[in-house]
Scaffold this motif. Structure first.
Motif, PDB file in Angstrom:
ATOM      1  N   VAL A  47       0.858  -1.185   0.000  1.00 56.76           N
ATOM      2  CA  VAL A  47       0.000   0.000   0.000  1.00 56.76           C
ATOM      3  C   VAL A  47       0.893   1.233   0.000  1.00 56.76           C
ATOM      4  O   VAL A  47       1.872   1.299   0.756  1.00 56.76           O
ATOM      5  CB  VAL A  47      -0.919   0.018   1.243  1.00 56.76           C
ATOM      6  CG1 VAL A  47      -1.821   1.250   1.218  1.00 56.76           C
ATOM      7  CG2 VAL A  47      -1.748  -1.258   1.321  1.00 56.76           C
ATOM      8  N   VAL A  48       0.568   2.214  -0.820  1.00 52.59           N
ATOM      9  CA  VAL A  48       1.379   3.427  -0.875  1.00 52.59           C
ATOM     10  C   VAL A  48       0.484   4.624  -1.162  1.00 52.59           C
ATOM     11  O   VAL A  48      -0.453   4.553  -1.958  1.00 52.59           O
ATOM     12  CB  VAL A  48       2.473   3.311  -1.966  1.00 52.59           C
ATOM     13  CG1 VAL A  48       1.873   3.160  -3.360  1.00 52.59           C
ATOM     14  CG2 VAL A  48       3.432   4.495  -1.910  1.00 52.59           C
ATOM     15  N   GLY A  49       0.764   5.712  -0.467  1.00 49.50           N
ATOM     16  CA  GLY A  49       0.072   6.954  -0.766  1.00 49.50           C
ATOM     17  C   GLY A  49       0.526   7.506  -2.110  1.00 49.50           C
ATOM     18  O   GLY A  49       1.722   7.510  -2.419  1.00 49.50           O
ATOM     19  N   ALA A  50      -0.410   7.967  -2.912  1.00 40.99           N
ATOM     20  CA  ALA A  50      -0.065   8.493  -4.234  1.00 40.99           C
ATOM     21  C   ALA A  50       0.866   9.697  -4.143  1.00 40.99           C
ATOM     22  O   ALA A  50       1.607   9.989  -5.088  1.00 40.99           O
ATOM     23  CB  ALA A  50      -1.338   8.875  -4.988  1.00 40.99           C
ATOM     24  N   GLU A  51       0.846  10.388  -2.993  1.00 38.58           N
ATOM     25  CA  GLU A  51       1.675  11.578  -2.802  1.00 38.58           C
ATOM     26  C   GLU A  51       2.875  11.316  -1.882  1.00 38.58           C
ATOM     27  O   GLU A  51       3.514  12.257  -1.418  1.00 38.58           O
ATOM     28  CB  GLU A  51       0.817  12.705  -2.226  1.00 38.58           C
ATOM     29  CG  GLU A  51      -0.338  13.100  -3.124  1.00 38.58           C
ATOM     30  CD  GLU A  51      -1.304  14.096  -2.485  1.00 38.58           C
ATOM     31  OE1 GLU A  51      -2.226  14.555  -3.177  1.00 38.58           O
ATOM     32  OE2 GLU A  51      -1.121  14.402  -1.278  1.00 38.58           O
ATOM     33  N   GLN A 107       6.365  10.948  -0.862  1.00 39.73           N
ATOM     34  CA  GLN A 107       7.673  11.311  -1.400  1.00 39.73           C
ATOM     35  C   GLN A 107       8.817  10.678  -0.604  1.00 39.73           C
ATOM     36  O   GLN A 107       9.978  10.790  -0.989  1.00 39.73           O
ATOM     37  CB  GLN A 107       7.839  12.837  -1.398  1.00 39.73           C
ATOM     38  CG  GLN A 107       6.848  13.553  -2.304  1.00 39.73           C
ATOM     39  CD  GLN A 107       6.961  13.088  -3.751  1.00 39.73           C
ATOM     40  OE1 GLN A 107       8.052  13.064  -4.316  1.00 39.73           O
ATOM     41  NE2 GLN A 107       5.844  12.716  -4.354  1.00 39.73           N
ATOM     42  N   VAL A 108       8.487  10.017   0.511  1.00 37.89           N
ATOM     43  CA  VAL A 108       9.519   9.373   1.332  1.00 37.89           C
ATOM     44  C   VAL A 108       9.829   7.985   0.781  1.00 37.89           C
ATOM     45  O   VAL A 108      10.990   7.625   0.560  1.00 37.89           O
ATOM     46  CB  VAL A 108       9.059   9.293   2.802  1.00 37.89           C
ATOM     47  CG1 VAL A 108      10.137   8.622   3.659  1.00 37.89           C
ATOM     48  CG2 VAL A 108       8.727  10.673   3.349  1.00 37.89           C
ATOM     49  N   VAL A 157       7.429   4.030  -6.906  1.00 37.62           N
ATOM     50  CA  VAL A 157       8.424   3.163  -7.537  1.00 37.62           C
ATOM     51  C   VAL A 157       8.929   2.113  -6.546  1.00 37.62           C
ATOM     52  O   VAL A 157       9.200   0.967  -6.924  1.00 37.62           O
ATOM     53  CB  VAL A 157       9.586   3.996  -8.115  1.00 37.62           C
ATOM     54  CG1 VAL A 157      10.351   4.731  -7.020  1.00 37.62           C
ATOM     55  CG2 VAL A 157      10.536   3.113  -8.923  1.00 37.62           C
ATOM     56  N   GLU A 158       9.035   2.462  -5.279  1.00 40.06           N
ATOM     57  CA  GLU A 158       9.460   1.494  -4.262  1.00 40.06           C
ATOM     58  C   GLU A 158       8.375   0.446  -4.034  1.00 40.06           C
ATOM     59  O   GLU A 158       8.660  -0.743  -3.854  1.00 40.06           O
ATOM     60  CB  GLU A 158       9.792   2.206  -2.946  1.00 40.06           C
ATOM     61  CG  GLU A 158      10.953   3.174  -3.016  1.00 40.06           C
ATOM     62  CD  GLU A 158      12.303   2.469  -3.051  1.00 40.06           C
ATOM     63  OE1 GLU A 158      12.353   1.231  -3.040  1.00 40.06           O
ATOM     64  OE2 GLU A 158      13.330   3.187  -3.087  1.00 40.06           O
ATOM     65  N   MET A 177       8.455  -3.800  -4.791  1.00 38.16           N
ATOM     66  CA  MET A 177       8.084  -4.876  -3.867  1.00 38.16           C
ATOM     67  C   MET A 177       7.012  -5.783  -4.452  1.00 38.16           C
ATOM     68  O   MET A 177       7.071  -7.008  -4.300  1.00 38.16           O
ATOM     69  CB  MET A 177       7.622  -4.275  -2.536  1.00 38.16           C
ATOM     70  CG  MET A 177       8.731  -3.594  -1.754  1.00 38.16           C
ATOM     71  SD  MET A 177       8.250  -3.096  -0.075  1.00 38.16           S
ATOM     72  CE  MET A 177       7.098  -1.750  -0.425  1.00 38.16           C
ATOM     73  N   VAL A 178       6.041  -5.215  -5.131  1.00 35.94           N
ATOM     74  CA  VAL A 178       4.976  -6.016  -5.731  1.00 35.94           C
ATOM     75  C   VAL A 178       5.549  -6.961  -6.791  1.00 35.94           C
ATOM     76  O   VAL A 178       5.183  -8.135  -6.868  1.00 35.94           O
ATOM     77  CB  VAL A 178       3.883  -5.119  -6.349  1.00 35.94           C
ATOM     78  CG1 VAL A 178       2.895  -5.941  -7.154  1.00 35.94           C
ATOM     79  CG2 VAL A 178       3.144  -4.373  -5.251  1.00 35.94           C
TER      80      VAL A 178
END
Length: 281
Positions: free
Chosen positions: A208-212, A214-215, A219-220, A224-225
């Motif tokens: 799960v990743v926030g679309a915004e 920046q940390v 791409v990270e 993983m996926v």
């Protein structure tokens, strides 16, 4: 709150039954960052929050700054509480611990949730910055070097529309100890690349990743996926690195789906054609 001889404090964030979801928090926070997402989980899903060593109400107890030892402490804590296995979900630093837990105790982790985190090690500049902050916090015995982090952790949409999250995150940060904050930075700086863990992990993985964010950006998450044997990706719109705080409902839905994938592996659904009535005589 429940404490164990394994040092770590745990919290029942959501009542339920069956395999629990163990929630590991990000830096420099504690289990409270998971409270809203835990309450938004599907009915019946049990959730346990954990304060990692030196954070919240968990003591360091002389533990060296190694995420491998943190993973062992989480495992020992859960075992002492009678948990045979768990769906382990971690955000940011919690994700690093979740990967170490899957590597060291694969029989315990039956599902892996990686939220706004990454499987790769820090680059040299990021590692040096962590160690610089750890030194500043230790020498000054102050949290000042991390008090500005809400501006980095939250996405632009939250900066504009969820201003209430700033004082909330700051209050959680201020509740931490300088010793614990410095220790956590050193532990994260020392972590290795654990992408290979995803390639060998047998259970389902939810990234799960926030679309915004920046940390640990998209791409990270995609990295993983692609590495996971059974991976699924959820991108949380209008959220940054604290997606579980910025949009707890969307993150909870992804965790709920992960829990269901684990349950279906354990107890596959029976289809109508699988039913065969006993013969009559």
């Amino acid at each position: 709150m429940t404490t164990t001889s394994a040092l770590l404090a745990t919290y029942p964030l959501r009542e339920g039954a069956g395999t629990p979801v163990v929630l590991l928090h990000g830096f420099p926070l504690d289990h409270r960052m998971w409270a809203a997402a835990a309450q938004a989980l599907p009915e019946g899903v049990r959730a346990i929050g954990v304060d990692l060593p030196g954070q919240g109400h968990s003591d360091l107890g002389g533990m060296p700054p190694r995420l491998e030892d943190v993973a062992d402490a989480v495992h020992r804590t859960m075992r002492e509480q009678g948990e045979g296995n768990a769906v382990v979900v971690g955000l940011s630093m919690g994700g690093y611990v979740a990967l170490a837990l899957a590597e060291r105790h694969p029989g315990f982790v039956v599902g892996l949730g990686l939220v706004d985190t990454k499987s790769t090690a820090d680059l040299d500049a990021a590692r040096a910055n962590r160690l610089r902050i750890a030194t500043a916090v230790t020498e000054g015995q102050t949290l000042d070097p991390v008090l500005s982090m809400p501006g980095t952790l939250l996405g632009p949409t939250s900066v504009e529309k969820r201003r209430n999250l700033f004082p909330l995150l700051e209050s959680w940060i201020r509740a931490q100890s300088p010793t614990g904050v410095a220790w956590a930075q050193r532990a994260m700086a020392a972590r290795p690349d654990r992408t290979e863990v995803l390639r060998t992990f047998d259970g389902p993985v939810s990234v799960v990743v926030g679309a915004e964010d920046q940390v640990t950006p998209l791409v990270e998450a995609e990295h993983m996926v692609h590495a996971a044997r059974d991976g699924a990706l959820t991108v949380v719109p209008a959220a940054g690195h604290m997606s579980a705080v910025e949009d707890p409902a969307t993150v909870a839905a992804a965790i709920g789906l992960l829990h269901r994938r684990v349950s279906e592996r354990t107890n596959p659904p029976r289809w109508p054609w699988q039913y065969r009535p006993a013969p009559t005589t």
